[in-house]
Design a protein around this motif. Structure first.
Motif, mmCIF file in Angstrom:
data_model
loop_
_atom_site.group_PDB
_atom_site.id
_atom_site.type_symbol
_atom_site.label_atom_id
_atom_site.label_comp_id
_atom_site.label_asym_id
_atom_site.label_seq_id
_atom_site.Cartn_x
_atom_site.Cartn_y
_atom_site.Cartn_z
ATOM 1 N N ASN A 226 52.546 -7.715 -0.306
ATOM 2 C CA ASN A 226 53.133 -6.588 0.269
ATOM 3 C C ASN A 226 52.350 -5.816 1.159
ATOM 4 O OD1 ASN A 226 55.138 -4.469 0.316
ATOM 5 N ND2 ASN A 226 53.854 -3.245 -1.438
ATOM 6 N N LEU A 227 51.660 -6.504 2.227
ATOM 7 C CA LEU A 227 51.014 -6.280 3.002
ATOM 8 C C LEU A 227 51.782 -5.264 4.094
ATOM 9 C CD1 LEU A 227 49.108 -9.513 4.492
ATOM 10 C CD2 LEU A 227 48.213 -7.888 2.596
ATOM 11 N N GLN A 228 50.974 -4.222 4.579
ATOM 12 C CA GLN A 228 51.380 -3.171 5.620
ATOM 13 C C GLN A 228 51.011 -3.652 6.819
ATOM 14 O OE1 GLN A 228 53.614 -0.709 4.240
ATOM 15 N NE2 GLN A 228 53.138 -2.193 2.288
ATOM 16 N N CYS A 229 51.745 -3.190 7.987
ATOM 17 C CA CYS A 229 51.287 -3.743 9.441
ATOM 18 C C CYS A 229 49.761 -3.249 9.633
ATOM 19 C CB CYS A 229 52.366 -2.603 10.353
ATOM 20 S SG CYS A 229 54.150 -3.124 9.945
ATOM 21 N N VAL A 230 49.404 -2.281 8.915
ATOM 22 C CA VAL A 230 47.982 -1.749 9.516
ATOM 23 C C VAL A 230 47.142 -2.801 8.691
ATOM 24 C CG1 VAL A 230 48.645 0.477 9.953
ATOM 25 C CG2 VAL A 230 47.987 -0.021 7.565
ATOM 26 N N ASP A 231 47.207 -3.571 7.628
ATOM 27 C CA ASP A 231 46.444 -4.446 7.125
ATOM 28 C C ASP A 231 45.870 -5.653 7.973
ATOM 29 O OD1 ASP A 231 46.392 -3.352 4.450
ATOM 30 O OD2 ASP A 231 48.237 -4.328 4.173
ATOM 31 N N CYS A 232 46.828 -5.839 8.964
ATOM 32 C CA CYS A 232 46.607 -6.861 10.054
ATOM 33 C C CYS A 232 46.289 -6.097 11.434
ATOM 34 C CB CYS A 232 47.699 -7.790 10.232
ATOM 35 S SG CYS A 232 48.027 -8.982 8.911
ATOM 36 N N HIS A 233 47.121 -5.109 11.652
ATOM 37 C CA HIS A 233 46.894 -4.484 12.884
ATOM 38 C C HIS A 233 45.902 -3.417 12.689
ATOM 39 C CE1 HIS A 233 49.876 -6.851 15.208
ATOM 40 N NE2 HIS A 233 50.569 -6.803 14.066
ATOM 41 N N THR A 234 44.681 -3.681 12.549
ATOM 42 C CA THR A 234 43.540 -2.575 12.080
ATOM 43 C C THR A 234 43.415 -1.640 13.275
ATOM 44 O OG1 THR A 234 41.844 -4.054 12.776
ATOM 45 C CG2 THR A 234 42.667 -4.023 10.274
ATOM 46 N N SER A 235 42.921 -0.476 13.278
ATOM 47 C CA SER A 235 42.690 0.232 14.241
ATOM 48 C C SER A 235 41.229 1.068 14.201
ATOM 49 C CB SER A 235 43.582 1.740 14.099
ATOM 50 O OG SER A 235 43.475 2.341 12.959
ATOM 51 N N GLU A 236 40.758 1.306 15.239
ATOM 52 C CA GLU A 236 39.610 2.060 15.665
ATOM 53 C C GLU A 236 39.811 3.237 16.554
ATOM 54 O OE1 GLU A 236 34.924 1.387 16.719
ATOM 55 O OE2 GLU A 236 36.231 -0.343 16.749
ATOM 56 N N LYS A 237 39.605 4.431 16.105
ATOM 57 C CA LYS A 237 39.784 5.535 17.065
ATOM 58 C C LYS A 237 41.160 5.653 17.490
ATOM 59 C CE LYS A 237 35.062 6.275 18.216
ATOM 60 N NZ LYS A 237 33.891 6.489 19.289
ATOM 61 N N HIS A 238 42.207 5.333 16.435
ATOM 62 C CA HIS A 238 43.725 5.293 17.062
ATOM 63 C C HIS A 238 43.892 4.255 18.026
ATOM 64 C CE1 HIS A 238 43.411 9.179 14.836
ATOM 65 N NE2 HIS A 238 44.730 9.021 14.446
ATOM 66 N N ASN A 239 43.145 3.267 18.220
ATOM 67 C CA ASN A 239 43.502 2.200 19.247
ATOM 68 C C ASN A 239 43.711 1.075 18.240
ATOM 69 O OD1 ASN A 239 43.286 2.703 22.167
ATOM 70 N ND2 ASN A 239 41.280 3.528 21.751
ATOM 71 N N ILE A 240 44.856 0.482 18.139
ATOM 72 C CA ILE A 240 45.527 -0.317 17.121
ATOM 73 C C ILE A 240 45.274 -1.576 17.907
ATOM 74 C CG2 ILE A 240 47.462 -1.014 15.914
ATOM 75 C CD1 ILE A 240 48.511 2.043 16.159
ATOM 76 N N SER A 241 44.923 -2.748 16.804
ATOM 77 C CA SER A 241 44.919 -4.080 17.474
ATOM 78 C C SER A 241 46.190 -4.744 17.396
ATOM 79 C CB SER A 241 43.646 -4.810 16.470
ATOM 80 O OG SER A 241 44.278 -5.057 15.112
ATOM 81 N N GLY A 242 46.165 -5.716 18.300
ATOM 82 C CA GLY A 242 47.273 -6.663 18.415
ATOM 83 C C GLY A 242 47.969 -6.546 19.832
ATOM 84 N N LYS A 243 48.530 -7.470 20.161
ATOM 85 C CA LYS A 243 48.903 -7.448 21.633
ATOM 86 C C LYS A 243 50.405 -7.764 21.754
ATOM 87 C CE LYS A 243 45.539 -7.159 24.329
ATOM 88 N NZ LYS A 243 45.348 -6.199 25.511
#
Length: 523
Positions: A226-243
């Protein structure tokens, strides 16, 4: 004779098993169990927002909510306003161009073509309120939408065609008091419906992933991790990883399988060797659009037909739009086997005003770079979306038409159904030349397939790629693939090696027999 042969065969088999065991020694066999334990733990909120006095005041507008949020989370809004989710562009290096600002502001796609000039409709998926072509909103802190991403009440919604404003009659207090960690629903409400409908763009992101079963996605399966998007697309200072490579060009800040599974995830060393040149998705996503169909072709040239003077819609056998007067004709497909390309994480893009060198050939709007010889490249699965879209045959550039409009007579195609006026208004807004001529050009877009990871039992089988004809990788011909490619010297050499090996075994066995008999006679 049989005994020596059996001994030799046993030794060979033992050697193979030993090599496989040694090659898999670097694999942490407990990695998967550790990941399961990590994500089985339920996320607990760090604060109860319902207890904050600032959120108990009666809110009559979303901007009041933003002010209340900023009063505690001071300067967080500045992080949001520095993100590409807010600015709809970011600084990128594009090969052959250098450093450019790339995003929805200037890129062109082959779905709804361009957000520019159509912000009132497109900004339903912007993290702010009141976006327009002038961009005033980009500098207004009170326009930051503090509810759209962290809403955990499942009641927040944006209004259609209102430039990002929330729907009417929402209980803003209840929503503000229920904010928390973003869920799939928060991300999916935009990313699952890009292009004007469910699963239109990506093919691997759609509404079935709100609550998927394991057969659709092993990571997001509700009964499982039951992973949520933010489990993989982590963020730092509201910049979200992923392309998203329809709007990105650099090999950085990507979300990859290695983050959790490491570069050697298998107990089988041979499989681990594949990961040097084959992306995980290539084997573990055998097909996309497995629950609902995805759009594969969009023909803008057929748009504009009316019935009794009014626009109409036709549906296909699956219930998808096959024709819309405002958009043209569509082809949809379900359970699609991906195309495969080499990809090193970099891309180029067609930007507004770029000259089209050869209009007789399909134009790639976001060519993805890579090759077998490139050490950073891996084989990845992609969806290729094809279209026929308007371009200026005199200036040889793609047209950014004005599509959305509030009323007739303003030049918007969805109201007036006139390509010349829609192109004139849209190109003027974009600051681009327009000759007055409109024709249609074939285009292609490449969408990497990263979601809908199938259960391991459904992974791509070896013979599906290592096949003489009709294999999945038939379109990649810049390398030698065992089982597919044929080389007369290699084939002849292989046969002679087998023959010589067999003769060696027979000779060795015969020698042992003769030696054994002599030893027996001597005794």
């Amino acid at each position: 004779m049989k005994k020596p042969i059996i001994i030799v065969a046993s030794l060979c088999l033992s050697g193979v098993v030993l090599m496989g065991t040694l090659s898999g020694k670097d694999v942490d066999q407990g990695t998967l169990e550790k990941l399961k334990a990590k994500y089985a733990a339920k996320h607990l909120p760090s604060a109860d927002h319902a207890a904050f006095d600032a959120l108990k005041k009666k809110f009559t507008s979303p901007r009041q909510v933003t002010e209340a949020c900023i009063s505690c989370h001071n300067k967080r809004h500045l992080e949001v306003m520095s993100s590409n989710h807010w600015n709809w562009e970011r600084e990128e290096y594009v090969e052959g161009r250098g450093v450019v600002y790339l995003g929805k502001k200037n890129a062109i796609n082959n779905f709804c073509i361009s957000a520019g000039g159509n912000e009132k409709s497109c900004a339903k998926c912007h993290i702010g309120f009141g976006l327009d072509a002038k961009g005033k909103e980009y500098s207004d802190p009170k326009s930051v939408d503090c509810l759209v991403c962290p809403d955990n009440s499942d009641t927040y919604a944006k209004a259609p065609d209102e430039a990002g404003a929330p729907a009417a009659a929402l209980d803003l207090n209840a929503i503000a008091q229920s904010v928390g960690r973003p869920k799939r629903a928060n991300c999916g409400v935009c990313h699952f419906f890009g292009g004007g409908g469910n699963n239109v763009k990506h093919g691997d992101l759609e509404k079935a992933l709100f609550e998927p079963g394991r057969e659709l996605d092993v990571h997001m399966a509700s009964p499982g991790a039951n992973l949520q998007c933010v489990d993989c697309h982590t963020s730092e200072k509201h910049n979200i990883s992923g392309k998203l490579y329809s709007l990105s060009s650099m090999n950085q800040n990507r979300s990859t399988c290695d983050q959790c599974h490491t570069a050697a995830p298998h107990a089988d060393g041979v499989l681990n060797e594949h990961t040097l040149k084959v992306a995980c998705q290539t084997c573990h996503i055998p097909s996309y659009a497995r629950a609902n169909a995805t759009k594969m072709f969009w023909d803008w040239s057929t748009a504009g037909k009316l019935r009794n003077g009014k626009p109409y819609i036709e549906e296909d056998s699956m219930g998808n739009h096959a024709y819309m007067s405002i958009k043209g004709s569509f082809t949809w497909e379900k359970d699609v086997k991906p195309d495969y390309i080499w990809f090193n994480g970099t891309a180029s893009h067609y930007l507004g005003g770029d000259k089209i060198e050869d209009p007789s050939k399909p134009l790639a709007l976001n060519p993805l770079y890579g090759s077998y010889a490139d050490e950073d490249s891996k084989i990845i699965p992609v969806k290729i979306h094809r279209a026929s879209q308007p371009y200026d045959p005199v200036n040889k550039i793609l047209i950014k038409p004005q599509l959305f409009g509030d009323k007739k007579g303003e030049g918007a195609y969805w109201k007036d159904f006139n390509w010349q006026t829609a192109a004139k208004v849209g190109m003027k807004t974009a600051g681009l030349p327009f000759s007055g001529k409109v024709d249609f050009l074939k285009t292609e877009m490449y969408w990497p397939v990263n979601h809908m990871v199938a259960p391991k039992e459904e992974s791509v089988k070896c013979q599906e790629c290592h096949a003489r004809e009709g294999g999945r990788l038939a379109g990649l011909n810049d390398f030698y693939l065992p089982g597919r490619n044929y080389s007369a010297p290699v084939e002849a050499g292989g046969k002679w090696l087998l023959i010589l090996s067999l003769l060696g075994v027979l000779a060795h066995g015969a020698g042992r027999l003769i030696s054994g008999r002599k030893n027996g006679e001597n005794k």
